[in-house]
Design a protein around this motif. Structure first.
Motif, PDB file in Angstrom:
ATOM      1  N   ARG A   7       2.861   5.629  -4.300  1.00 34.10           N
ATOM      2  CA  ARG A   7       2.051   4.547  -4.168  1.00 34.10           C
ATOM      3  C   ARG A   7       1.679   3.881  -5.408  1.00 34.10           C
ATOM      4  O   ARG A   7       1.207   2.823  -5.227  1.00 34.10           O
ATOM      5  N   ARG A  16       1.367  -4.621  -1.743  1.00 32.29           N
ATOM      6  CA  ARG A  16      -0.054  -4.080  -1.002  1.00 32.29           C
ATOM      7  C   ARG A  16      -1.281  -5.148  -1.259  1.00 32.29           C
ATOM      8  O   ARG A  16      -1.704  -5.859  -0.181  1.00 32.29           O
ATOM      9  N   TYR A  78       2.188   1.902   4.664  1.00 32.34           N
ATOM     10  CA  TYR A  78       1.051   1.808   3.631  1.00 32.34           C
ATOM     11  C   TYR A  78       1.059   0.442   3.135  1.00 32.34           C
ATOM     12  O   TYR A  78      -0.256  -0.193   3.051  1.00 32.34           O
TER      13      TYR A  78
END
Length: 254
Positions: A7, A16, A78
């Motif tokens: 991530r 993101r 995510y």
């Protein structure tokens, strides 16, 4: 093709952030798309797709300049701003869609804040041949993932402009188009009684309708005929009915 698992990867962080921050989209001039269908629409329309993050593996081939990466499905989920997205998630340059010089059918949305409604209106406007859609007031972000998803690809094709009331009025004056406001008032006329073959029609939010400021700019008010015990229509539904009537009026006048 690079396989990403963290991530903390810079590409993961950027994807993101672009999906969640309007200011970053405005700064970079890119937005995030989600899903295979939307990606195919972007490629087919000639949009400048920059980076594609696939879940596990690529589902189909893409042009060489596109930077492609893969990641576990949970990491793609995510990254996505949408719920339970299967991906791919991709970045695409905000397209330039010049407005036509002499439009005949223009839809104005004022302070329609639901991204699903704004996206649906763009999809309908593109399907029915609206020449332009103008967004004014505090409308939902045109390039939020939820708005983009609701357009079903029309975001890459439909001429649309975010503008102030003053800019809107100046454009309509330049195009010599009368402006009608959809309103639940005693002075509003049945939209079937007004010639909408060359016109702009403004639709407001379901809860508040059009602002007094915008109504004061209108040349007249129209209403969609409904049963007297009916509530006001959803903004996207109202816009769809009006767009159909605009197209019908244009066809009727040759």
């Amino acid at each position: 093709m690079e396989f990403i698992t963290s991530r903390k990867n810079s590409i993961i962080r950027r994807l993101r952030s672009l999906g969640r921050e309007r200011s970053l989209r405005q700064q970079e001039g890119y937005f995030v798309g989600d899903g295979e269908k939307l990606l195919r629409e972007a490629i087919a329309s000639g949009a400048e797709v920059e980076t594609v993050l696939w879940a596990e593996k690529a589902a189909f081939s893409l042009p060489d300049p596109v930077h492609q990466l893969t990641a576990p499905a949970e990491l793609v989920e995510y990254v996505s701003a949408l719920s339970k997205s299967p991906g791919p998630v991709f970045t695409v340059k905000i397209p330039e869609r010049p407005l036509p010089e002499t439009p005949k059918r223009v839809l104005v949305l004022e302070t329609v804040q639901d991204p699903g409604n704004v996206g649906t209106v763009l999809r309908t406007a593109n399907a029915l041949g609206a020449d332009a859609v103008l967004l004014t007031g505090a409308c939902a972000d045109l390039y939020s993932p939820k708005t983009v998803r609701a357009t079903m690809g029309a975001i890459f094709r439909q001429p649309v402009l975010e503008c102030s009331h003053e800019e809107m009025k100046a454009l309509l004056k330049q195009w010599q188009l009368p402006l009608y406001g959809a309103a639940l008032t005693d002075t509003a006329r049945d939209l079937r009684e007004i010639s909408l073959s060359r016109a702009a029609v403004a639709v407001g939010s379901e809860g508040r309708g059009l602002s007094r400021e915008l109504l004061d700019l209108c040349d007249g008010q129209i209403i969609i005929p409904m049963r007297p015990d009916s509530e006001s229509l959803n903004a996207a539904v109202a816009a769809s009915v009006i767009l159909w009537e605009m197209v019908r009026a244009g066809d009727g006048n040759g």
